[in-house]
Design an enzyme around this catalytic site. Structure first.
Site, PDB file in Angstrom:
ATOM      1  N   LYS A   1      -4.743 -10.767  -7.200  1.00  0.00           N
ATOM      2  CA  LYS A   1      -6.004 -10.988  -6.488  1.00  0.00           C
ATOM      3  C   LYS A   1      -7.042  -9.945  -6.880  1.00  0.00           C
ATOM      4  O   LYS A   1      -6.704  -8.805  -7.210  1.00  0.00           O
ATOM      5  CB  LYS A   1      -5.764 -10.984  -4.968  1.00  0.00           C
ATOM      6  CG  LYS A   1      -5.682  -9.624  -4.354  1.00  0.00           C
ATOM      7  CD  LYS A   1      -5.733  -9.641  -2.833  1.00  0.00           C
ATOM      8  CE  LYS A   1      -5.523  -8.205  -2.360  1.00  0.00           C
ATOM      9  NZ  LYS A   1      -5.417  -8.025  -0.938  1.00  0.00           N
TER      10      LYS A   1
ATOM     11  N   LYS B   1       0.833  -1.205   0.000  1.00  0.00           N
ATOM     12  CA  LYS B   1       0.000   0.000   0.000  1.00  0.00           C
ATOM     13  C   LYS B   1       0.865   1.251   0.000  1.00  0.00           C
ATOM     14  O   LYS B   1       0.549   2.230  -0.678  1.00  0.00           O
ATOM     15  CB  LYS B   1      -0.923   0.014   1.224  1.00  0.00           C
ATOM     16  CG  LYS B   1      -2.107  -0.943   1.115  1.00  0.00           C
ATOM     17  CD  LYS B   1      -3.021  -0.768   2.319  1.00  0.00           C
ATOM     18  CE  LYS B   1      -4.064  -1.873   2.396  1.00  0.00           C
ATOM     19  NZ  LYS B   1      -4.801  -1.832   3.682  1.00  0.00           N
TER      20      LYS B   1
ATOM     21  N   LYS C   1     -10.338  -4.136  -4.598  1.00  0.00           N
ATOM     22  CA  LYS C   1     -10.999  -2.869  -4.947  1.00  0.00           C
ATOM     23  C   LYS C   1     -10.003  -1.792  -5.345  1.00  0.00           C
ATOM     24  O   LYS C   1     -10.361  -0.821  -5.972  1.00  0.00           O
ATOM     25  CB  LYS C   1     -11.909  -2.402  -3.814  1.00  0.00           C
ATOM     26  CG  LYS C   1     -11.251  -2.340  -2.457  1.00  0.00           C
ATOM     27  CD  LYS C   1     -12.290  -2.441  -1.345  1.00  0.00           C
ATOM     28  CE  LYS C   1     -11.604  -2.929  -0.066  1.00  0.00           C
ATOM     29  NZ  LYS C   1     -12.511  -3.378   0.950  1.00  0.00           N
TER      30      LYS C   1
HETATM   31  P1  TYM Z   1     -10.740  -6.202   3.531  1.00  0.00           P
HETATM   32  O1  TYM Z   1     -11.787  -5.222   3.905  1.00  0.00           O
HETATM   33  O2  TYM Z   1      -9.707  -5.791   2.542  1.00  0.00           O
HETATM   34  O3  TYM Z   1     -11.389  -7.538   2.981  1.00  0.00           O
HETATM   35  C1  TYM Z   1     -12.386  -8.238   3.691  1.00  0.00           C
HETATM   36  C2  TYM Z   1     -12.151  -9.731   3.578  1.00  0.00           C
HETATM   37  O4  TYM Z   1     -12.138 -10.151   2.217  1.00  0.00           O
HETATM   38  C3  TYM Z   1     -11.000 -10.962   1.977  1.00  0.00           C
HETATM   39  N1  TYM Z   1     -10.582 -10.787   0.575  1.00  0.00           N
HETATM   40  C4  TYM Z   1     -10.394 -11.794  -0.299  1.00  0.00           C
HETATM   41  N2  TYM Z   1     -10.511 -13.124  -0.175  1.00  0.00           N
HETATM   42  C5  TYM Z   1     -10.263 -13.880  -1.270  1.00  0.00           C
HETATM   43  N3  TYM Z   1      -9.910 -13.362  -2.477  1.00  0.00           N
HETATM   44  C6  TYM Z   1      -9.787 -12.032  -2.642  1.00  0.00           C
HETATM   45  N4  TYM Z   1      -9.461 -11.526  -3.835  1.00  0.00           N
HETATM   46  C7  TYM Z   1     -10.028 -11.183  -1.524  1.00  0.00           C
HETATM   47  N5  TYM Z   1     -10.002  -9.841  -1.345  1.00  0.00           N
HETATM   48  C8  TYM Z   1     -10.341  -9.623  -0.060  1.00  0.00           C
HETATM   49  C9  TYM Z   1      -9.960 -10.457   2.948  1.00  0.00           C
HETATM   50  O5  TYM Z   1      -8.969 -11.433   3.198  1.00  0.00           O
HETATM   51  C10 TYM Z   1     -10.796 -10.160   4.168  1.00  0.00           C
HETATM   52  O6  TYM Z   1     -10.972 -11.306   4.962  1.00  0.00           O
HETATM   53  N6  TYM Z   1      -7.501  -6.016   7.326  1.00  0.00           N
HETATM   54  C11 TYM Z   1      -8.801  -6.540   6.928  1.00  0.00           C
HETATM   55  C12 TYM Z   1      -9.963  -6.015   7.751  1.00  0.00           C
HETATM   56  C13 TYM Z   1      -9.875  -6.260   9.229  1.00  0.00           C
HETATM   57  C14 TYM Z   1      -9.998  -7.501   9.888  1.00  0.00           C
HETATM   58  C15 TYM Z   1      -9.924  -7.206  11.288  1.00  0.00           C
HETATM   59  C16 TYM Z   1     -10.162  -8.811   9.467  1.00  0.00           C
HETATM   60  C17 TYM Z   1      -9.721  -5.316  10.182  1.00  0.00           C
HETATM   61  N7  TYM Z   1      -9.740  -5.862  11.429  1.00  0.00           N
HETATM   62  C18 TYM Z   1      -9.991  -8.215  12.229  1.00  0.00           C
HETATM   63  C19 TYM Z   1     -10.240  -9.820  10.418  1.00  0.00           C
HETATM   64  C20 TYM Z   1     -10.149  -9.513  11.792  1.00  0.00           C
HETATM   65  C21 TYM Z   1      -9.046  -6.115   5.489  1.00  0.00           C
HETATM   66  O7  TYM Z   1      -8.468  -5.171   5.019  1.00  0.00           O
HETATM   67  O8  TYM Z   1     -10.031  -6.768   4.869  1.00  0.00           O
END
Ligand code: TYM
Length: 330
Positions: A195, A112, A198
């Protein structure tokens, strides 16, 4: 019952198919046999610049999408992270247990940060994974359903929990990452070696976009020059990704699909998968709209969720503050 916690960022107008198949589908299933806590992580969202009105809107929209996907607020605690101040408070304590170099090794931070000009990279972006650890540890979660891209953050969380426990005495449950076997990483339809994300929205299927548009994106997904419909990530990443998505949404195994499409063309596969996606998103979008049409009810659900979350989070934070040696406030 074992505890589960997970979070999702409200940083887009729609969740995408990667979010759903990598994580949210597990959130829904796990509510059956877990005490589940699910949050919309708006504190994490502001680690990069957000428009305030848009962030508020997207936070509601995120909650509505979670409900529409089947998160049941009577069984699960659904809340907004900023409504529970304990997250930021525990995060501070954990930051003081995290090495600077340790945080600097987080690959998501490096990715990032590389995408932005240096002066736009905030300290919050750097400490982001520690806040995520706080989210998880506050609830004494046993399991954390996430996609493959969160594996390293979960490893950091486990290390911080163990470090705190050995320094201050048993305080935190050490959580396990719950990463699905087949759908841990869904790939971009235009670039099937990276992957679906967004932040690189070329071949992204958004759950809230018009179903027609999704079907069109699938029709123009990048494939290869062969004709055979076969799962082979090395040589056929595009077709393999489509098969994984198709299998997950239809409940038919990849092997079953390979047999069913023997002798057929990529066009047939894409057309049928397009229909599967349309059938999935059409009722979903109707449900989202129904939740958005009643914002008072939506806010009530989130208010109740925050109350319940604070009970649990407050208890953990009180223990932590005591263990590190803070004088009780009363
Ligand atoms: P975020 O908001 O980017 O994404 C949410 C969830 O979607 C999964 N994900 C994917 N899985 C498979 N293939 C993909 N292309 C793909 N893109 C996204 C992510 O792995 C995620 O599970 N840091 C986290 C948010 C967070 C969090 C937490 C998660 C904050 N606190 C505590 C678990 C526990 C994130 O940015 O997810």
């Amino acid at each position: 019952r074992p505890r589960v916690l997970s979070g999702i960022q409200p940083t887009a107008d729609s969740f995408h198919l990667g979010n759903y198949l990598g994580a949210l589908r597990e959130w829904v299933t796990m509510q059956d046999d877990h005490d589940a806590f699910y949050c919309v992580v708006d504190l994490h969202a502001i680690t990069v610049e957000q428009d305030p009105a848009q962030l508020r809107q997207r936070t509601r929209l995120s909650a509505a999408q979670l409900l529409a996907l089947g998160i049941d607020p009577d069984r699960s605690t659904l809340f907004v992270q900023s409504h529970v101040p304990e997250h930021a408070q525990l995060s501070w304590v954990l930051e003081c247990q995290t090495g600077f170099g340790e945080a600097g090794r987080m690959t998501q931070f490096k990715d990032k940060a590389a995408r932005q000009e240096a002066e736009h990279v905030s300290v919050g972006l750097f400490t982001y994974p520690v806040l995520q650890a706080a989210d998880i540890l506050l609830y004494q979660a046993d399991a954390v359903p996430v996609g493959e891209d969160q594996r390293q953050h979960l490893e950091l969380t486990r290390n911080l929990a163990q470090r705190f426990n050995s320094r201050f005495g048993q305080t935190f449950t050490v959580p396990a990452a719950h990463i699905p076997k087949d759908t841990a990483k869904i790939y971009d339809l235009q670039d099937p070696t990276s992957k679906m994300s967004k932040s690189v929205p070329s071949g992204v299927i958004e759950l809230m976009e018009s179903p027609k548009r999704s079907a069109k994106k699938i029709r123009s997904a990048v494939t290869d020059l062969e004709r055979e419909i076969r799962y082979d990530v090395e040589n056929k990443p595009g077709i393999s990704n489509l098969l994984v998505i198709y299998s997950a949404l239809s409940g038919r195994s990849v092997a079953e699909l390979e047999t069913a499409y023997e002798g057929k063309g990529y066009g047939d596969l894409k057309k049928d998968l397009g229909e599967v996606v349309v059938e999935f998103v059409t009722p979903f979008q109707e449900k989202v709209q129904a939740y958005l049409d009643d914002p008072a009810e939506l806010d009530k659900v989130l208010h109740r969720g925050a109350e319940r979350a604070r009970e649990v989070a407050g208890e953990t934070l009180r223990t932590v503050f005591d263990r590190v040696g803070f004088l009780p406030p009363m």
